[in-house]
Design a protein around this motif. Structure first.
Motif, PDB file in Angstrom:
ATOM      1  N   ALA A   1       0.831  -1.203   0.000  1.00 20.91           N
ATOM      2  CA  ALA A   1       0.000   0.000   0.000  1.00 20.91           C
ATOM      3  C   ALA A   1       0.863   1.250   0.000  1.00 20.91           C
ATOM      4  CB  ALA A   1      -0.921  -0.011   1.220  1.00 20.91           C
TER       5      ALA A   1
ATOM      6  N   ALA B   1       2.430   1.732  -3.444  1.00 15.51           N
ATOM      7  CA  ALA B   1       1.468   2.233  -4.430  1.00 15.51           C
ATOM      8  C   ALA B   1       1.243   3.733  -4.260  1.00 15.51           C
ATOM      9  CB  ALA B   1       0.149   1.476  -4.295  1.00 15.51           C
TER      10      ALA B   1
ATOM     11  N   GLY C   1       2.197   6.572  -7.043  1.00 19.01           N
ATOM     12  CA  GLY C   1       1.197   7.513  -7.540  1.00 19.01           C
ATOM     13  C   GLY C   1       1.590   8.953  -7.305  1.00 19.01           C
TER      14      GLY C   1
ATOM     15  N   LEU D   1      -4.688   6.803  -9.722  1.00 20.88           N
ATOM     16  CA  LEU D   1      -5.163   5.425  -9.559  1.00 20.88           C
ATOM     17  C   LEU D   1      -4.350   4.662  -8.509  1.00 20.88           C
ATOM     18  CD1 LEU D   1      -5.995   4.444 -13.255  1.00 20.88           C
ATOM     19  CD2 LEU D   1      -7.561   5.153 -11.425  1.00 20.88           C
ATOM     20  N   PRO D   2      -3.021   4.541  -8.645  1.00 23.87           N
ATOM     21  CA  PRO D   2      -2.290   3.841  -7.574  1.00 23.87           C
ATOM     22  C   PRO D   2      -2.328   4.581  -6.246  1.00 23.87           C
ATOM     23  CG  PRO D   2      -0.760   4.829  -9.148  1.00 23.87           C
ATOM     24  CD  PRO D   2      -2.122   4.949  -9.741  1.00 23.87           C
TER      25      PRO D   2
ATOM     26  N   ILE E   1      -4.861   6.353  -4.946  1.00 21.29           N
ATOM     27  CA  ILE E   1      -6.134   6.041  -4.283  1.00 21.29           C
ATOM     28  C   ILE E   1      -6.177   4.569  -3.884  1.00 21.29           C
ATOM     29  CG2 ILE E   1      -8.623   5.913  -4.620  1.00 21.29           C
ATOM     30  CD1 ILE E   1      -8.368   8.367  -6.451  1.00 21.29           C
ATOM     31  N   ALA E   2      -5.679   3.693  -4.768  1.00 20.78           N
ATOM     32  CA  ALA E   2      -5.689   2.262  -4.445  1.00 20.78           C
ATOM     33  C   ALA E   2      -4.857   1.975  -3.206  1.00 20.78           C
ATOM     34  CB  ALA E   2      -5.163   1.459  -5.634  1.00 20.78           C
ATOM     35  N   GLY E   3      -3.676   2.596  -3.106  1.00 20.38           N
ATOM     36  CA  GLY E   3      -2.843   2.390  -1.931  1.00 20.38           C
ATOM     37  C   GLY E   3      -3.487   2.931  -0.675  1.00 20.38           C
TER      38      GLY E   3
ATOM     39  N   VAL F   1      -6.754   3.311  -0.085  1.00 14.52           N
ATOM     40  CA  VAL F   1      -7.868   2.435   0.290  1.00 14.52           C
ATOM     41  C   VAL F   1      -7.345   1.149   0.915  1.00 14.52           C
ATOM     42  CG1 VAL F   1      -9.779   1.069  -0.633  1.00 14.52           C
ATOM     43  CG2 VAL F   1      -9.425   3.420  -1.428  1.00 14.52           C
ATOM     44  N   TRP F   2      -6.288   0.593   0.329  1.00 12.18           N
ATOM     45  CA  TRP F   2      -5.679  -0.629   0.865  1.00 12.18           C
ATOM     46  C   TRP F   2      -5.223  -0.404   2.309  1.00 12.18           C
ATOM     47  CZ3 TRP F   2      -0.920  -3.341  -1.847  1.00 12.18           C
ATOM     48  CH2 TRP F   2      -0.637  -4.536  -1.173  1.00 12.18           C
TER      49      TRP F   2
END
Length: 761
Positions: free
Chosen positions: A551, A554, A558, A575-576, A578-580, A582-583
């Protein structure tokens, strides 16, 4: 023919001659890189850092070798892309730099290799004092000592373990009397000991040779998953043992203090002119010595997002350089013949460079200060040749140079925080829209001040957003109001406190510094009031349990993508990022934390807090367990929680359908009772080796198991178990160890139930 010529002229510089979907994708990427060609050099330190990060992340030499082979394959693939295009060159150079980073940190880790103490021991330490760090707030002094070599005691080979395994050779001793051996024990080449202030000999200086008795232990690994790994930091500093020294301390030969003596005297002078934490902060601004700051005030600075002011870095070096250049320019401009014949800005830049180097030397040349000094020198060089000074290229050059010299700094929060902050600031103000917002205009004073205030607020918010993932990853907490606090604190420090302190030190030369010191103390009192107020505000700190490495990676990827590109493709970095995020936010906090020695555990309470097994645990253990569990505040005793039954020697707790049994004293439990308790338990935790008959239904976390796993984090509902040790073979994880001889007789004691236990157990 005309259509062929037109299509050829529309090709990128590399003249891609491919057809089909793959060729069209390569053409699109080539066009993107052509539009971003000015930004491509900014990715060089990123590629170098990627190789360094891969070495830290991969477990052993086979993984490192596989990474090098994969990077070489990628580099060769970049060379054979059609037409030797820009994408091919970028891929090839990036892969080669990643290879360089991995090899560089591998070489560096092997180059600094030094034996580590095998086990805790009370020994006699003799050697030369390398560094003296006063810690007045704790009434301690920290000494770093280069020990005298003694080559006749056994060493353990790497991988043999600190407690088990055999020595690499025969056990030879200095003397047949074991008590004399204890006095002449071989030690790691560099050790660090804390001394009580009353035990410190008068006039002790660096390079002095001393002898003292000390209780030493190996550098501690991470107590729980995600905690601070001092063993890794100590490895690169070549510190093989730490501990506590005892009086008397014998000075065998006096030393020459050098710049350390000047730092000590200057720190003592500043502390004598002020009082309380104000004195400690004032000393930190000049010499980098933070030992006089009370722990409560230091914690308030951290919670309010102002802790960066206590570490000499870019802010302090910049203030010194700007002040020096201003004074030199004003003084030289008073002589018209000189001003007409000499480029005064270049002379002032040279004076600023000398001031930056001198300030770095005076403050002890710590890694953050050295980084800031390098950046300042690059800015001054750009100013001298008429180039734009503060750009992302300058930051990338500084990061590249630091990683070449100190590749291990990439893994530390200091490197990440400092470069993230300055990259965020420069990237924000290089954006065309932001630059248009804050351009100087012919407008009234009120609008100009409002525009400046909005610039500070936006910059502070962006910096806090950039630093929050790093703070949460390393410290499991981050200040939420830091942007607002820094709007006041940074100008106050830069334009009021530091100039006043410089004036006070100058006036002290003629005995007239008292009024200036009074003003310094008032400004520092305001700074501390701000820190305490922000730290005490509701919701001032966001706490998060240990963040997964993926996380964090990522989010970093980003953020770099957004900061370093300039065309609309920078938006893909969201994208990465937000993904990190959220993770990280979705990762559940552990329900049970067990330290690597098995002595301490924290269990999730019904209200979401963490309760601690031993209520006499120290502040450090409490903070580690609280941070690992993602909670703020005090940890209540486990025995006071519902569903928990404790005796002086044993605790039994029930949570989420699981039964946890933990020993809580050094006395043995009767064998029958212990085996029966284990049979009914899902998890058993102990700081001793439990008998084979103890067989819980799920996890047996005794001394033997924890020596392999290190600290453990357990999620009871999901069954997820995370260990601090992950089977890696980095040098600090399997070091060569050096073992002082044991005392001739083991002390033994009678247990509470009549059993006899080994005191060394």
């Amino acid at each position: 023919m005309a259509s062929t010529a037109a299509s050829a002229s529309s090709m990128p510089s590399g003249r891609l001659q491919t057809a089909g979907p793959g060729g069209r994708w390569l053409i699109r990427i080539e066009h993107r890189l052509e539009a971003e060609r000015a930004q491509l050099p900014l990715w060089m330190p990123v590629a170098l850092g990627g190789g360094i990060a891969a070495w830290f992340a991969l477990p052993d030499a086979r993984g490192w070798a596989a990474f090098l082979c994969a990077a070489l394959a990628v580099a060769l693939a970049g060379m054979v892309l059609p037409g030797h295009t820009r994408i091919g060159r970028a891929v090839g150079v990036g892969a080669l730099l990643a290879m360089l980073g991995c090899m560089l940190i591998w070489w560096r880790a092997e180059r600094v290799a030094a034996p580590v103490l095998a086990r805790p021991a009370v020994v006699r330490v003799t050697g030369r004092v390398e560094r003296i760090e006063p810690l007045p707030a704790r009434e301690l002094v920290r000494l770093t000592i280069m020990t005298d070599p003694v080559a006749s005691l056994p060493r353990r080979s790497p991988g043999s373990g600190r407690e088990g395994g055999s020595a690499t050779g025969d056990v030879s001793r200095l003397d047949s009397d074991p008590r004399q051996n204890r006095q002449a024990a071989a030690l790691p080449p560099r050790v660090r000991v804390n001394l009580a202030v009353p035990d410190l000999p008068a006039g002790l200086a660096t390079s002095a040779r001393i002898a003292l008795q000390a209780r030493l232990m190996p550098p501690a690994s991470a107590a729980v998953p995600g905690a601070y790994d001092f063993a890794r930091v100590a490895w690169f500093q070549r510190i093989g043992a730490t501990g506590r020294g005892f009086a008397p301390v014998e000075v065998v030969a006096p030393g020459d203090p050098g710049n350390a003596g000047l730092r000590t005297r200057l720190t003592g002078h500043i502390v004598s002119r002020l009082s309380g934490s104000e004195a400690g902060i004032a000393a930190a601004f000049v010499t980098g010595d933070r030992g006089s700051i009370a722990e409560d005030d230091a914690e308030a600075m951290r919670r309010s997002g102002l802790a960066h002011l206590l570490s000499i870095s870019g802010l302090h070096v910049t203030a010194v350089v700007v002040a020096t250049m201003t004074v030199v320019l004003k003084l030289l401009a008073m002589f018209p013949p000189l001003a007409l014949r000499v480029r005064l800005p270049v002379v002032a830049a040279g004076a600023g460079a000398c001031a930056a180097v001198g300030y770095t030397w005076l403050s002890g040349a710590d890694v953050p200060t050295v980084r800031s000094c390098i950046a300042a020198l690059l800015v001054l060089a750009a100013l001298s040749i008429g180039r734009e000074a503060i750009t992302l290229r300058m930051i990338a050059t500084g990061a590249f140079l630091v990683l070449l010299v100190l590749p291990e700094s990439l893994a530390g929060p200091s490197f990440q925080l400092s470069f993230a902050a300055v990259t965020a600031i420069v990237a924000l103000h290089e954006h065309p829209r932001v630059r248009g917002w804050f351009l100087k205009r012919d407008e009234g004073t009120a609008r100009r001040m409002a525009r400046g205030l909005m610039s500070l607020l936006l910059t502070g918010a962006v910096v806090e957003a950039a630093l929050m993932p790093i703070g949460l990853y390393h410290f499991h907490k981050a200040g939420l109001y830091g942007a607002l606090a820094n709007i006041v604190a940074i100008p106050l420090t830069t334009f009021v406190t530091m100039p006043l302190e410089g004036l006070a030190l100058t006036l002290d030369a003629v005995g007239l510094g008292a009024p200036a010191w009074w003003a310094v103390e008032r400004s520092l009192s305001l700074l501390l009031w701000l820190a305490r107020s922000v730290a005490a505000a509701p919701g001032s700190v966001a706490a998060l349990p240990a963040m997964p490495d993926g996380a964090f990676a990522a989010m970093v990827a980003g953020g770099l993508w957004i900061a370093l590109w300039r065309t609309p493709m920078r938006r893909w970095g969201a994208l990465p990022l937000i993904a990190g995020a959220v993770w990280a936010l979705m990762t559940p906090a552990p329900d049970l934390l067990v330290t690597g020695d098995g002595r301490h555990l924290a269990l999730r309470t019904v209200d979401g807090g963490m309760a601690i097994l031993r209520d006499r645990a120290g502040d450090y253990v409490r903070s580690v367990l609280g941070e690992g569990g993602g909670v703020e505040g005090e940890l209540p005793p486990l025995e006071d929680q519902p569903g928990v039954a404790c005796s002086p020697d044993l605790c039994v707790a029930r949570r989420d359908g699981r039964t946890i049994v933990a020993t809580r004293s050094g006395y043995p439990v009767p064998w029958n009772e212990l085996v029966a308790a284990c049979a009914k338990a899902d998890i058993v935790v102990s700081d001793r080796r439990l008998p084979d008959g103890c067989r819980p239904r799920w996890l047996k976390l005794d001394r033997a198991m924890l020596a392999t796993t290190g600290g453990v984090a357990v999620s009871l509902r999901s069954g997820r178990v995370v260990t601090a040790k992950r089977g890696g073979r980095h040098p600090w994880e399997v070091p060569e160890t050096i073992a002082p001889p044991r005392p001739p007789y083991r002390e033994r004691r009678v247990g509470r139930n009549g059993g006899v236990s080994d005191a060394a157990r």
